[in-house]
Write an enzyme that holds these catalytic residues in place. Structure first.
Site, mmCIF file in Angstrom:
data_model
loop_
_atom_site.group_PDB
_atom_site.id
_atom_site.type_symbol
_atom_site.label_atom_id
_atom_site.label_comp_id
_atom_site.label_asym_id
_atom_site.label_seq_id
_atom_site.Cartn_x
_atom_site.Cartn_y
_atom_site.Cartn_z
ATOM 1 N N SER A 187 15.551 -9.201 50.956
ATOM 2 C CA SER A 187 15.290 -10.419 51.732
ATOM 3 C C SER A 187 16.423 -10.784 52.673
ATOM 4 C CB SER A 187 15.019 -11.582 50.784
ATOM 5 O OG SER A 187 16.143 -11.804 49.957
ATOM 6 N N HIS A 215 8.685 -9.954 49.274
ATOM 7 C CA HIS A 215 8.662 -10.046 50.744
ATOM 8 C C HIS A 215 7.757 -8.984 51.378
ATOM 9 C CE1 HIS A 215 11.529 -13.233 51.777
ATOM 10 N NE2 HIS A 215 12.156 -12.899 50.654
ATOM 11 N N LYS A 246 5.146 -16.777 49.448
ATOM 12 C CA LYS A 246 5.653 -16.350 50.759
ATOM 13 C C LYS A 246 4.463 -16.121 51.690
ATOM 14 C CE LYS A 246 10.110 -15.186 48.970
ATOM 15 N NZ LYS A 246 10.707 -14.410 47.891
HETATM 16 C C1 PLP Z 1 11.412 -14.989 46.708
HETATM 17 C C2 PLP Z 1 11.601 -13.922 45.717
HETATM 18 C C3 PLP Z 1 11.312 -14.145 44.374
HETATM 19 C C4 PLP Z 1 10.920 -15.501 43.854
HETATM 20 O O1 PLP Z 1 9.618 -15.823 44.199
HETATM 21 P P1 PLP Z 1 9.084 -17.306 43.896
HETATM 22 O O2 PLP Z 1 7.617 -17.113 43.809
HETATM 23 O O3 PLP Z 1 9.514 -18.141 45.047
HETATM 24 O O4 PLP Z 1 9.696 -17.724 42.622
HETATM 25 C C5 PLP Z 1 11.429 -13.102 43.485
HETATM 26 N N1 PLP Z 1 11.832 -11.884 43.903
HETATM 27 C C6 PLP Z 1 12.144 -11.627 45.184
HETATM 28 C C7 PLP Z 1 12.569 -10.263 45.582
HETATM 29 C C8 PLP Z 1 12.045 -12.642 46.133
HETATM 30 O O5 PLP Z 1 12.351 -12.401 47.403
#
Ligand code: PLP
Length: 399
Positions: A187, A215, A246
């Protein structure tokens, strides 16, 4: 009246002051509008380059309508943890449809992607086992690994050679089960894990393989089906983690994989057993988002076209966009105070783009991160580029 910090909490105040002095204190803004290409931030309308709302679904009228209908039928809360009385028909429908979308046997939803990682890793490995983990894996993976009690063996970021070497070294001391874990899309840099090479190693070494595609879900692969579809590795990656917060624009996490793993998680996934389910409105909104993705690739195509256009124009201006091969767009600036200054100047120009510094990224690698969305119009992107050009020249980052 100013209150005095009690002596026993003074160390916290010192730490906070220290963060401020280093330019690492995180100022959190309040949004007074829906999430879209534009936001109202602290009362001002600004162009939004911060959110992970890749497809613009967070405020899509079809999701809003689905939520209203579901609330009328089911109310709001799940009432209990899933295993007691909290599993409702929409949860089952969402899991069935997610499994079909991903082309896997089964799927299980969680309250968040973070919780999905805390559930699945300790359910699969424990004391005497080894986890081979990319050095830049997400914090929720790291926490899940720590909770499991297994030995954590880091390998160099996106390096199959390093992964092979640490597996060989670990074989010498011996372990019971082994699990390889990698983010799909990283990310902070927007680079993609070399999953074909990692999968080949996992197969050769007879290790479980898990990819956290938070992502990549709704972004990578045909129609946004994720990294496993992108690399055509169906059936060869045991566990895919996804998030519904996301690209899906809502809230929630998902584990997708073989039926036996999903069945096990219903018995042993602690966030599943001891924390209540996703709410019905969340679940209904996710179902509506999924229907949009199943129906057409238009939003995913638009996202990628926007990202390619924006990144090419930034590089043309002379900015360093790092390693990204996805819509995540880092603008590398070096020191954290410069990145914070850049972000503040962008906001003055009406552009909301966050500065990221240590510990989110390594020291000396501070950056602005732009998150491109299918919701951005051509005019939005051009306005954003003009602001980057002005601030970049004002601060001497570009000529
Ligand atoms: C954003 C993210 C998460 C967390 O996701 P949420 O649903 O917001 O808790 C977990 N792993 C990765 C790689 C992320 O980028």
């Amino acid at each position: 009246m100013a209150t005095q910090t009690p002596t026993r909490l003074a160390w916290i105040q010192h730490e906070l002051d220290d963060l401020k002095a280093q330019g690492l204190y995180n100022t959190i803004r309040t949004i007074n509008s829906p999430q879209g290409a534009w936001l109202v931030v602290d009362g001002r309308r600004v162009l939004n380059f911060c959110s992970n709302n890749y497809l613009g679904l967070a405020n899509d009228p079809r999701l809003v309508a689905a939520v209203k209908a579901a609330v009328d039928q089911y109310g709001v809360g799940p009432g209990a943890v899933r295993s007691i009385a909290g599993t409702m028909a929409p949860h089952i429908e969402l899991e069935r449809r997610l499994a079909a979308f991903k082309g896997v046997e089964a799927a299980l939803t969680f309250q968040s992607g973070f919780n999905a990682n805390l559930a699945v890793i300790p359910a699969l490995v424990g004391k005497g086992d080894a986890i081979f983990s990319d050095r830049l894996n997400h914090a929720s993976i790291i926490d899940g690994c720590r909770l499991s009690g297994a030995k954590i063996v880091p390998y160099d970021h996106c390096s199959p050679a390093s992964l092979r070497a640490v597996i060989q070294a670990e074989r010498a001391t011996g372990f019971r089960r082994g699990l390889i874990i990698t983010d799909g899309v990283f990310s902070m840099d927007g680079d993609v894990a070399p999953l074909v090479e990692i999968q080949a190693l996992a197969a050769a070494e007879d290790l479980l393989l898990m990819v956290d595609d938070a992502h990549g879900e709704g972004v990578l692969g045909p129609g946004g089906r994720g990294i496993v579809a992108h690399f055509d590795l169906h059936g060869q990656v045991e566990i895919e983690i996804g998030t519904l917060s996301k690209a899906f624009g809502v809230m929630g996490g998902v584990v997708a994989g073989s039926a036996v793993i999903i069945d096990w998680l219903r018995q042993r996934g602690r966030p599943f057993l001891f924390s209540s389910a996703l709410t019905v409105p969340d679940t209904a909104a996710c179902l509506a988002a999924l229907a949009i993705l199943e129906d057409s690739t238009a939003l995913v195509d638009r996202l990628w076209a926007n990202a390619r256009y924006f990144q090419a124009a930034l590089r043309q201006l002379g900015f360093d966009t790092g390693l990204s091969t996805t819509p995540i767009t880092p603008i590398m600036l070096g020191e954290a105070p410069l990145a914070q200054q850049f972000s503040r100047a962008l906001l003055t120009e009406g552009v909301f783009a966050m500065a990221l510094g240590f510990p989110t990224v390594p020291k000396g690698k501070a950056r602005i991160r732009v998150m491109i969305s299918a919701a951005h119009s051509q005019a939005d992107l051009d306005q954003g580029l003009a602001a980057f050009a002005k601030v970049g020249r004002d601060l001497g980052v570009i000529a």
